[in-house]
Design a protein around this motif. Sequence first.
Motif, PDB file in Angstrom:
ATOM      1  N   MET A 246       0.839  -1.197   0.000  1.00 34.21           N
ATOM      2  CA  MET A 246       0.000   0.000   0.000  1.00 34.21           C
ATOM      3  C   MET A 246       0.879   1.255   0.000  1.00 34.21           C
ATOM      4  O   MET A 246       1.762   1.400   0.839  1.00 34.21           O
ATOM      5  CB  MET A 246      -0.861  -0.013   1.265  1.00 34.21           C
ATOM      6  N   VAL A 247       0.623   2.119  -0.973  1.00 30.75           N
ATOM      7  CA  VAL A 247       1.334   3.396  -1.026  1.00 30.75           C
ATOM      8  C   VAL A 247       0.274   4.483  -1.156  1.00 30.75           C
ATOM      9  O   VAL A 247      -0.625   4.382  -1.999  1.00 30.75           O
ATOM     10  CB  VAL A 247       2.298   3.469  -2.230  1.00 30.75           C
ATOM     11  N   ILE A 248       0.344   5.503  -0.302  1.00 28.90           N
ATOM     12  CA  ILE A 248      -0.626   6.594  -0.378  1.00 28.90           C
ATOM     13  C   ILE A 248      -0.149   7.596  -1.426  1.00 28.90           C
ATOM     14  O   ILE A 248       1.003   8.050  -1.388  1.00 28.90           O
ATOM     15  CB  ILE A 248      -0.773   7.299   0.990  1.00 28.90           C
ATOM     16  N   VAL A 249      -1.053   7.917  -2.343  1.00 26.99           N
ATOM     17  CA  VAL A 249      -0.711   8.847  -3.432  1.00 26.99           C
ATOM     18  C   VAL A 249      -1.728   9.985  -3.455  1.00 26.99           C
ATOM     19  O   VAL A 249      -2.688   9.980  -2.675  1.00 26.99           O
ATOM     20  CB  VAL A 249      -0.712   8.099  -4.793  1.00 26.99           C
ATOM     21  N   GLY A 250      -1.557  10.935  -4.371  1.00 26.55           N
ATOM     22  CA  GLY A 250      -2.485  12.058  -4.490  1.00 26.55           C
ATOM     23  C   GLY A 250      -3.848  11.601  -5.005  1.00 26.55           C
ATOM     24  O   GLY A 250      -4.034  10.442  -5.391  1.00 26.55           O
ATOM     25  N   ASN A 251      -4.790  12.535  -5.045  1.00 30.26           N
ATOM     26  CA  ASN A 251      -6.159  12.186  -5.451  1.00 30.26           C
ATOM     27  C   ASN A 251      -6.389  12.266  -6.959  1.00 30.26           C
ATOM     28  O   ASN A 251      -7.418  11.823  -7.441  1.00 30.26           O
ATOM     29  CB  ASN A 251      -7.157  13.118  -4.755  1.00 30.26           C
TER      30      ASN A 251
ATOM     31  N   LEU B 229      -8.740   5.663   3.472  1.00 36.66           N
ATOM     32  CA  LEU B 229      -7.990   4.776   4.355  1.00 36.66           C
ATOM     33  C   LEU B 229      -8.165   3.345   3.864  1.00 36.66           C
ATOM     34  O   LEU B 229      -9.213   3.018   3.299  1.00 36.66           O
ATOM     35  CB  LEU B 229      -8.505   4.873   5.802  1.00 36.66           C
ATOM     36  N   ALA B 230      -7.176   2.511   4.119  1.00 35.27           N
ATOM     37  CA  ALA B 230      -7.259   1.120   3.668  1.00 35.27           C
ATOM     38  C   ALA B 230      -8.472   0.433   4.279  1.00 35.27           C
ATOM     39  O   ALA B 230      -8.742   0.569   5.477  1.00 35.27           O
ATOM     40  CB  ALA B 230      -5.982   0.381   4.078  1.00 35.27           C
ATOM     41  N   ARG B 231      -9.194  -0.289   3.449  1.00 35.67           N
ATOM     42  CA  ARG B 231     -10.319  -1.134   3.869  1.00 35.67           C
ATOM     43  C   ARG B 231     -11.448  -0.397   4.569  1.00 35.67           C
ATOM     44  O   ARG B 231     -12.228  -0.990   5.310  1.00 35.67           O
ATOM     45  CB  ARG B 231      -9.828  -2.276   4.761  1.00 35.67           C
ATOM     46  N   ARG B 232     -11.530   0.907   4.381  1.00 36.61           N
ATOM     47  CA  ARG B 232     -12.656   1.673   4.933  1.00 36.61           C
ATOM     48  C   ARG B 232     -13.450   2.225   3.769  1.00 36.61           C
ATOM     49  O   ARG B 232     -12.868   2.664   2.770  1.00 36.61           O
ATOM     50  CB  ARG B 232     -12.151   2.802   5.834  1.00 36.61           C
ATOM     51  N   HIS B 233     -14.756   2.224   3.916  1.00 42.41           N
ATOM     52  CA  HIS B 233     -15.621   2.598   2.792  1.00 42.41           C
ATOM     53  C   HIS B 233     -16.086   4.045   2.860  1.00 42.41           C
ATOM     54  O   HIS B 233     -17.028   4.428   2.170  1.00 42.41           O
ATOM     55  CB  HIS B 233     -16.821   1.652   2.726  1.00 42.41           C
ATOM     56  N   TYR B 234     -15.474   4.800   3.740  1.00 43.09           N
ATOM     57  CA  TYR B 234     -15.761   6.237   3.828  1.00 43.09           C
ATOM     58  C   TYR B 234     -14.446   6.979   3.719  1.00 43.09           C
ATOM     59  O   TYR B 234     -13.386   6.439   4.062  1.00 43.09           O
ATOM     60  CB  TYR B 234     -16.432   6.571   5.166  1.00 43.09           C
TER      61      TYR B 234
ATOM     62  N   LYS C  46      -1.737   9.574   4.935  1.00 39.17           N
ATOM     63  CA  LYS C  46      -0.368   9.489   4.406  1.00 39.17           C
ATOM     64  C   LYS C  46       0.615   9.035   5.489  1.00 39.17           C
ATOM     65  O   LYS C  46       1.452   8.168   5.277  1.00 39.17           O
ATOM     66  CB  LYS C  46       0.026  10.873   3.875  1.00 39.17           C
ATOM     67  N   MET C  47       0.505   9.654   6.673  1.00 40.38           N
ATOM     68  CA  MET C  47       1.482   9.385   7.733  1.00 40.38           C
ATOM     69  C   MET C  47       1.295   8.020   8.379  1.00 40.38           C
ATOM     70  O   MET C  47       2.163   7.567   9.129  1.00 40.38           O
ATOM     71  CB  MET C  47       1.377  10.476   8.804  1.00 40.38           C
ATOM     72  N   SER C  48       0.150   7.390   8.136  1.00 42.88           N
ATOM     73  CA  SER C  48      -0.056   6.037   8.692  1.00 42.88           C
ATOM     74  C   SER C  48      -0.020   4.989   7.574  1.00 42.88           C
ATOM     75  O   SER C  48      -0.416   3.837   7.799  1.00 42.88           O
ATOM     76  CB  SER C  48      -1.395   5.967   9.437  1.00 42.88           C
ATOM     77  N   GLY C  49       0.402   5.401   6.392  1.00 43.10           N
ATOM     78  CA  GLY C  49       0.448   4.475   5.269  1.00 43.10           C
ATOM     79  C   GLY C  49      -0.923   3.949   4.887  1.00 43.10           C
ATOM     80  O   GLY C  49      -1.043   2.886   4.273  1.00 43.10           O
ATOM     81  N   GLY C  50      -1.983   4.681   5.270  1.00 40.10           N
ATOM     82  CA  GLY C  50      -3.356   4.270   4.958  1.00 40.10           C
ATOM     83  C   GLY C  50      -3.976   3.364   6.010  1.00 40.10           C
ATOM     84  O   GLY C  50      -5.164   3.070   5.966  1.00 40.10           O
ATOM     85  N   TRP C  51      -3.187   2.932   6.992  1.00 39.49           N
ATOM     86  CA  TRP C  51      -3.658   1.928   7.961  1.00 39.49           C
ATOM     87  C   TRP C  51      -4.069   2.537   9.288  1.00 39.49           C
ATOM     88  O   TRP C  51      -4.062   1.837  10.320  1.00 39.49           O
ATOM     89  CB  TRP C  51      -2.574   0.871   8.191  1.00 39.49           C
ATOM     90  N   LEU C  52      -4.457   3.800   9.304  1.00 41.64           N
ATOM     91  CA  LEU C  52      -4.810   4.462  10.573  1.00 41.64           C
ATOM     92  C   LEU C  52      -5.849   3.670  11.360  1.00 41.64           C
ATOM     93  O   LEU C  52      -5.771   3.565  12.580  1.00 41.64           O
ATOM     94  CB  LEU C  52      -5.346   5.878  10.294  1.00 41.64           C
ATOM     95  N   LEU C  53      -6.850   3.155  10.672  1.00 40.84           N
ATOM     96  CA  LEU C  53      -7.927   2.440  11.372  1.00 40.84           C
ATOM     97  C   LEU C  53      -8.001   1.002  10.879  1.00 40.84           C
ATOM     98  O   LEU C  53      -9.003   0.584  10.322  1.00 40.84           O
ATOM     99  CB  LEU C  53      -9.273   3.114  11.099  1.00 40.84           C
ATOM    100  N   SER C  54      -6.958   0.259  11.107  1.00 37.86           N
ATOM    101  CA  SER C  54      -6.962  -1.125  10.636  1.00 37.86           C
ATOM    102  C   SER C  54      -7.253  -2.081  11.782  1.00 37.86           C
ATOM    103  O   SER C  54      -6.690  -1.958  12.863  1.00 37.86           O
ATOM    104  CB  SER C  54      -5.601  -1.455  10.022  1.00 37.86           C
TER     105      SER C  54
END
Length: 194
Positions: free
Chosen positions: A1-6, A70-75, A176-184
């Motif tokens: 997983m790499v966080i990129v721009g929108n 965020l990874a695996r979150r639908h919002y 970005k700072m959590s690599g997308g995994w803030l709420l894993s």
Amino acid sequence: MVIVGNDPATVEADLVERRLMCPDCLSALVPWGFARERVLKDGLVLRQRRSICPEESCGKTHVLLPEDCLARRHYRAEVIGEVLQDVFVGHKSFEDVARLAGVPPDTVFDWLRCFRRNAVVIARHFARWLAALLPGRALPERRGPAAVHALEMIGAAAKAASLSLRTRPPWSWASKMSGGWLLSNTRSPWPLPD
Ligand SMILES: [Zn+2]
């Protein structure tokens, strides 16, 4: 997983021109097809790009996730962040917050539980970011519950990053700072305790 721009066009150009780095070995990533399409609850369709590390000793594949997710979150991260803020800092009931945000109460409950469970390590993680971005500055002290402190640290680190690096919305920085995994629930991006 790499966080990129929108912006997909910018991400594509960055990938093709080898400006995105493998988080494991820092080699330049190359294109590797697309992941399955995801549709967020607000209707945003994510056709997530996949990439692969060409380094022989690494060779890992990485999905490119837009920074407002965020990874695996639908919002979107911003919706989740506002809910966390309203419950933990605003002391509103999670049922009220869920209703106002248009999110099922069970989903909100899961976000709250996940954030609360990791609050101490989340605060520590963002404190490290803050110390790296603004060296020598005193870190905010914990004055209340761990979840409130974690939100303060995210806010402070995001502000420091917008000042020092480039302007992004706070919850995009949190992603970005959590690599997308803030709420894993299944994977921890947090470093081991000191
Ligand atoms: Zn690699």
